[in-house]
Design an enzyme around this catalytic site. Structure first.
Site, PDB file in Angstrom:
ATOM      1  N   ASP A 157      43.356  63.629   6.299  1.00 51.80           N
ATOM      2  CA  ASP A 157      42.693  62.653   5.427  1.00 51.80           C
ATOM      3  C   ASP A 157      41.480  62.121   6.182  1.00 51.80           C
ATOM      4  OD1 ASP A 157      42.179  60.851   3.394  1.00 51.80           O
ATOM      5  OD2 ASP A 157      43.863  59.518   3.834  1.00 51.80           O
ATOM      6  N   CYS A 176      44.181  64.666   0.240  1.00 47.66           N
ATOM      7  CA  CYS A 176      44.278  63.836  -0.969  1.00 47.66           C
ATOM      8  C   CYS A 176      42.922  63.691  -1.672  1.00 47.66           C
ATOM      9  CB  CYS A 176      44.858  62.474  -0.625  1.00 47.66           C
ATOM     10  SG  CYS A 176      43.814  61.519   0.494  1.00 47.66           S
ATOM     11  N   ARG A 192      48.138  65.126  -9.851  1.00 48.25           N
ATOM     12  CA  ARG A 192      48.249  63.667  -9.966  1.00 48.25           C
ATOM     13  C   ARG A 192      48.470  63.291 -11.433  1.00 48.25           C
ATOM     14  NH1 ARG A 192      45.789  60.264  -6.222  1.00 48.25           N
ATOM     15  NH2 ARG A 192      46.685  58.627  -7.521  1.00 48.25           N
ATOM     16  N   ARG A 245      45.829  49.020  -7.233  1.00 48.55           N
ATOM     17  CA  ARG A 245      45.265  49.547  -5.979  1.00 48.55           C
ATOM     18  C   ARG A 245      44.687  48.352  -5.235  1.00 48.55           C
ATOM     19  NH1 ARG A 245      41.501  54.753  -4.719  1.00 48.55           N
ATOM     20  NH2 ARG A 245      43.575  55.656  -4.910  1.00 48.55           N
ATOM     21  N   GLN A 286      50.220  59.790  -4.554  1.00 56.04           N
ATOM     22  CA  GLN A 286      49.595  60.958  -3.948  1.00 56.04           C
ATOM     23  C   GLN A 286      50.653  61.930  -3.418  1.00 56.04           C
ATOM     24  OE1 GLN A 286      46.133  61.651  -3.671  1.00 56.04           O
ATOM     25  NE2 GLN A 286      47.057  63.633  -3.243  1.00 56.04           N
ATOM     26  N   HIS A 323      50.580  55.356  -0.178  1.00 56.33           N
ATOM     27  CA  HIS A 323      49.955  55.979  -1.363  1.00 56.33           C
ATOM     28  C   HIS A 323      51.012  56.887  -2.024  1.00 56.33           C
ATOM     29  CE1 HIS A 323      46.986  57.204  -4.089  1.00 56.33           C
ATOM     30  NE2 HIS A 323      46.147  57.856  -3.318  1.00 56.33           N
TER      31      HIS A 323
HETATM   32  N1  NVA Z   1      43.405  57.023   3.238  1.00 57.88           N
HETATM   33  C1  NVA Z   1      42.392  56.976   2.209  1.00 57.88           C
HETATM   34  C2  NVA Z   1      42.905  57.614   0.964  1.00 57.88           C
HETATM   35  C3  NVA Z   1      41.933  57.620  -0.197  1.00 57.88           C
HETATM   36  C4  NVA Z   1      42.531  58.221  -1.434  1.00 57.88           C
HETATM   37  C5  NVA Z   1      41.999  55.530   1.962  1.00 57.88           C
HETATM   38  O1  NVA Z   1      42.893  54.677   1.936  1.00 57.88           O
HETATM   39  O2  NVA Z   1      40.806  55.249   1.811  1.00 57.88           O
HETATM   40  N1   CP Z   2      43.309  60.690  -3.768  1.00 57.57           N
HETATM   41  C1   CP Z   2      42.927  59.573  -4.409  1.00 57.57           C
HETATM   42  O1   CP Z   2      43.693  58.645  -4.584  1.00 57.57           O
HETATM   43  O2   CP Z   2      41.652  59.597  -4.858  1.00 57.57           O
HETATM   44  P1   CP Z   2      40.816  58.374  -5.468  1.00 57.57           P
HETATM   45  O3   CP Z   2      40.515  57.422  -4.337  1.00 57.57           O
HETATM   46  O4   CP Z   2      39.589  59.015  -6.031  1.00 57.57           O
HETATM   47  O5   CP Z   2      41.640  57.706  -6.525  1.00 57.57           O
END
Ligand code: NVA
Ligand code: CP
Length: 306
Positions: free
Chosen positions: A220, A260, A288, A104, A134, A131
């Site tokens: 989101d 998500c 997930r 990540r 997801q 992502h």
């Molecule tokens: N779009 C959000 C998703 C978090 C799971 C982010 O990137 O922070």
């Molecule tokens: N949806 C998702 O990826 O959640 P986290 O940021 O908690 O991993």
């Protein structure tokens, strides 16, 4: 042998996703029946987090343990990753000591460079652009609850972020439509989204028009991780892009709501919607775990049918 990675949704074919969904069904059922399944015994997953996480960490760590393997968590704060070690060097070393890596991070380019130097498969656990894990869970949830996604309409309300981009890639793979509504200045960037064409999405100035008749309404956070400096401006720009009960009323009668998570009630979604009867968010989050177990099995063992 070429190593397969899952760095963006379009890395896999529709046939491969169909295999993954079938495996997800079997693996989930087995897990719910408390039947042990340890195909990844003695395998090690390394998880690298340069951003925060609850679901992604937990689902990969628990999933790997449930498949009989081990998971190791690394973050930027207390590894050499945060002290300037080149990502290429980190990839060389980490992939010699493990069987699978989940990353990540920020720019997609970072994970691409990691994968180019890795001896083992690399999974995208979220980048600024995508992502894919997801949307794997989201589409599985949609199929589980509504039978199919092909030919359906998904309404995306809000920021054209990593999750939105991945929905757009998935629409090309599975042949469904995405109706996108973003505030001005936050529109879809097709090249950044990694799209082959523009035949599977349409942009709407008014979010109500995007939601009208949709089979699935999703959104989101207004400010994604890494964009915190823009938060104040975004709070103003996105104020009219909240999924509320009126918006769900113009969607199809059986429409699902997905997010998500984590969610901000009163910002991108009204509490009545995320906590209401059309919301699939808890099943979506749980899935997930199951889809990623199928993904790890596939990347390490290929097509298993047991
Ligand atoms: N779009 C959000 C998703 C978090 C799971 C982010 O990137 O922070
Ligand atoms: N949806 C998702 O990826 O959640 P986290 O940021 O908690 O991993």
């Amino acid at each position: 042998m070429t190593i397969r990675h899952f760095l963006q949704f379009r890395d896999f074919t529709r046939a491969e996703f169909e295999h993954l969904f079938e495996r997800t069904r079997v693996i989930k059922q087995r897990f719910k029946a408390y039947r042990k399944y340890h195909p990844l015994a003695d395998r090690t997953l390394v998880m690298i987090f340069e951003k925060s996480s609850t679901r992604t960490r937990l689902s990969f760590e628990a999933g790997m343990q449930q498949l009989g393997g081990n998971a190791i968590y690394l973050n930027t704060r207390d590894s050499q990753l945060g002290r300037g070690e080149p990502v290429e060097d980190a990839a060389q070393v980490i992939s010699r000591m493990s069987d699978l890596v989940m990353v990540r991070t920020f720019e997609q380019d970072i994970i691409e460079r990691f994968a180019a130097n890795s001896r083992v498969p690399v999974i995208n656990g979220l980048t600024n652009e995508y992502h894919p894990c997801q949307i794997l869970a989201d589409i599985y949830t949609c199929i589980e609850q509504r039978g199919t996604i092909q030919g359906k309409t998904v309404a995306w309300i809000g920021d054209s972020n990593n999750v939105c981009n991945t929905w757009l890639q998935a629409a090309e793979v599975f042949d469904f439509n995405v109706h996108v509504s973003t505030p001005p200045g936050y529109e879809v960037e097709p090249e950044r989204a990694g799209l082959f064409g523009d035949g599977h999405y349409e942009e709407f100035a008014d979010p109500m028009d995007a939601a009208r008749g949709a089979d699935l309404v999703t959104t989101d956070v207004w400010t994604s991780m890494g964009f915190e400096a823009e938060n104040e401006e975004r709070m103003k720009d996105f104020a009219d892009w909240q999924v509320d009960a009126d918006m769900m009323r113009v969607a199809a009668r059986e429409a699902l709501f997905m997010h998500c998570l984590p969610a901000h009630r009163g910002e991108e979604v009204e509490a009545a919607v995320i906590d209401g009867p059309q919301s699939a968010v808890w099943d979506e989050a749980e899935n997930r775990l199951h889809v990623q177990k199928a993904l790890m099995e596939y990347l390490l063992l290929g097509k298993v049918n047991s």
